[in-house]
Enzyme design. Structure first.
Site, PDB file in Angstrom:
ATOM      1  N   TYR A  17      31.226 -32.937  26.568  1.00 34.71           N
ATOM      2  CA  TYR A  17      30.476 -33.651  27.603  1.00 34.71           C
ATOM      3  C   TYR A  17      29.292 -34.440  27.036  1.00 34.71           C
ATOM      4  O   TYR A  17      28.684 -35.240  27.743  1.00 34.71           O
ATOM      5  CB  TYR A  17      29.966 -32.673  28.682  1.00 34.71           C
TER       6      TYR A  17
ATOM      7  N   LYS B 176      40.320 -23.242  21.012  1.00 39.12           N
ATOM      8  CA  LYS B 176      41.667 -23.790  20.837  1.00 39.12           C
ATOM      9  C   LYS B 176      41.821 -24.018  19.330  1.00 39.12           C
ATOM     10  O   LYS B 176      42.063 -25.136  18.850  1.00 39.12           O
ATOM     11  CB  LYS B 176      41.788 -25.086  21.658  1.00 39.12           C
TER      12      LYS B 176
ATOM     13  N   ASP C 165      44.331 -21.445  26.576  1.00 39.95           N
ATOM     14  CA  ASP C 165      45.469 -21.458  27.495  1.00 39.95           C
ATOM     15  C   ASP C 165      45.865 -20.032  27.873  1.00 39.95           C
ATOM     16  O   ASP C 165      46.135 -19.709  29.033  1.00 39.95           O
ATOM     17  CB  ASP C 165      46.662 -22.251  26.924  1.00 39.95           C
TER      18      ASP C 165
ATOM     19  N   ASP D 140      33.610 -24.687  31.961  1.00 41.90           N
ATOM     20  CA  ASP D 140      33.585 -25.400  33.236  1.00 41.90           C
ATOM     21  C   ASP D 140      34.882 -25.111  33.992  1.00 41.90           C
ATOM     22  O   ASP D 140      34.883 -24.758  35.182  1.00 41.90           O
ATOM     23  CB  ASP D 140      33.475 -26.906  32.923  1.00 41.90           C
TER      24      ASP D 140
ATOM     25  N   ASP E 159      35.727 -22.037  37.284  1.00 45.31           N
ATOM     26  CA  ASP E 159      36.217 -22.361  38.632  1.00 45.31           C
ATOM     27  C   ASP E 159      37.468 -21.540  38.950  1.00 45.31           C
ATOM     28  O   ASP E 159      37.643 -21.069  40.077  1.00 45.31           O
ATOM     29  CB  ASP E 159      36.537 -23.860  38.755  1.00 45.31           C
TER      30      ASP E 159
END
Ligand code: NAD
Length: 368
Positions: free
Chosen positions: A143, A194, A227, A251, A255
């Site tokens: 970001y 990852k 994942d 982020d 959620d």
């Protein structure tokens, strides 16, 4: 000498002012009834600030935030905010506040309260005993990395670029935060990356491991690919204690994890900065949800994410851990009476609005 703590409140847009009004009522009650040395004041932020002072974050607001022991934030965004000049948004907004105060560690506690099992999209047996904290790095990664932008190549092809970038010190400070937190809980950190396809992910893993080996041998560290982590969060979320993630993965995963609690409207968060010379840390507390333009102005938003954010502020920044315990207990007690805002409604529940939910928490606080 009394050491009075200051809370600066920014209500923001959409449902922000609605949920913050309930948190404010509760803060005022706690200060008055528990005799807490805390003063609270509101400061201008967002579309209202732009209308009145020409800036989303007026200088006076930024000065107040710098001196605050805790910032309580509602929510930002929505159609009015989007209509503000792009230049004004670039000059200062919530991201700029986070950056200015170097709020690098974002904490999102995830608990499956038995009273809300019915509101969750997951089965009760999956929710049993779920109690973990996501520690999301908030100041770096995809970001913020440069280069970034949308450009047109010489052959006319357009492309969009963002850069996933972390320095060792950025990783190490948030890893330390997660390990310290784990020491106050179950002494287990699961770090998410990852590493199988991203060099920056392999680097994240190396640095987190190095911090653990050198400083936190008493905390167990495991690594998980993002994942797999997304899958494990809905398969067996009770396995986690502290979940450490970068900015973007945190982020997204938080959620998804919100569904464990029943609704995005239930989730509180804290964003914490580095210790200053006097030992205090800048800290901003806000519900995880956004401004929810689809329900704003209707008095139906769930204020519990904002109220539980206040509880985090009491515990982390305002030297009032007993008030925090009492407030969290009052939220559980209110839910036990079956009052429900629409987002957590279940069969047999009593549907209430934002204000009534705040009143139910106040009533529980008043019950000895
Ligand atoms: P959102 O969190 O605002 O809403 C997602 C869904 O959840 C909506 O259907 C909404 O009605 C529901 N919801 C959210 N909070 C609720 C609550 N307290 N009670 C009941 N239902 C609730 O996310 P979005 O719709 O993707 O974004 C809306 C705006 O909010 C955008 O402008 C976005 O940029 C902004 N946003 C701000 C923040 C923040 O202030 N930190 C965080 C996320 C999104």
């Amino acid at each position: 000498m009394t050491n009075t703590k200051t809370v600066v409140i920014l209500a923001g847009e959409g449902i922000g002012p609605e949920v913050i009004a309930e948190a404010r009522r509760i803060l005022d009650w706690l200060v008055a009834h528990l005799d807490l040395p805390i003063t609270a004041r509101e400061a201008l932020y967002g579309t209202e600030a732009f209308r009145r002072a020409g800036k989303i974050v007026p200088d006076e607001t930024m000065a107040a935030l710098e001196g605050a022991d805790a910032i309580l934030f509602g929510a930002t965004g929505g159609p009015d905010y989007d209509a503000l000049p792009a230049e004004a948004r670039r000059a200062g907004n919530l991201l700029r506040i986070r950056r200015h105060l170097d709020l690098y560690a974002n904490l999102r506690p995830i608990q499956a309260l038995p009273a809300l099992h019915a509101a969750s999209s997951l089965k009760s047996r999956v929710l049993e005993g779920v109690d973990f904290v996501i520690v999301r790095e908030l100041s770096g990664g995809l970001y913020f990395g440069e280069p970034r932008g949308i450009e047109t190549l010489p052959d006319g092809e357009r492309r969009g670029v963002n850069t996933h970038l972390y320095t060792a010190s950025q990783i190490r400070r948030v890893a330390r935060f997660a390990f310290e937190l784990a020491r106050t809980r179950g002494r287990r950190v699961c770090s998410v990356d990852k590493a199988n396809v991203m060099e920056a992910g392999a680097f994240w893993r190396e640095e987190v491991s190095a911090v653990q080996r050198a400083e936190f041998a008493d905390v167990a560290l495991t690594h998980m690919l993002v994942d797999n982590c997304a899958m494990q969060l809905v398969r067996a979320p009770a396995q986690f204690d502290v979940l450490l993630t970068d900015n973007m993965f945190g982020d997204i995963l938080s959620d998804a994890a919100a569904m464990i609690t029943g609704s995005l409207g239930m989730l509180p968060s804290a964003s914490i900065g580095p210790a200053r010379a006097d030992g205090r840390r800048a800290a901003l507390y806000e519900p995880v949800h956004g401004s929810a333009p689809d329900i704003a102005g209707r008095g139906i938003a769930n204020p519990l994410g904002a109220i539980l954010s206040l509880a985090m502020a009491l515990r982390w920044s305002l030297d009032a851990p007993q008030a925090a315990d009492r407030l969290e207990e009052a939220v559980r007690a209110a839910l036990a009476t079956d009052v429900r805002t629409r987002d957590i409604m279940h069969e047999g529940g009593r549907l209430v609005g934002t204000g009534e939910m705040g009143s139910a928490v106040l009533a529980a606080l008043e019950t000895p």
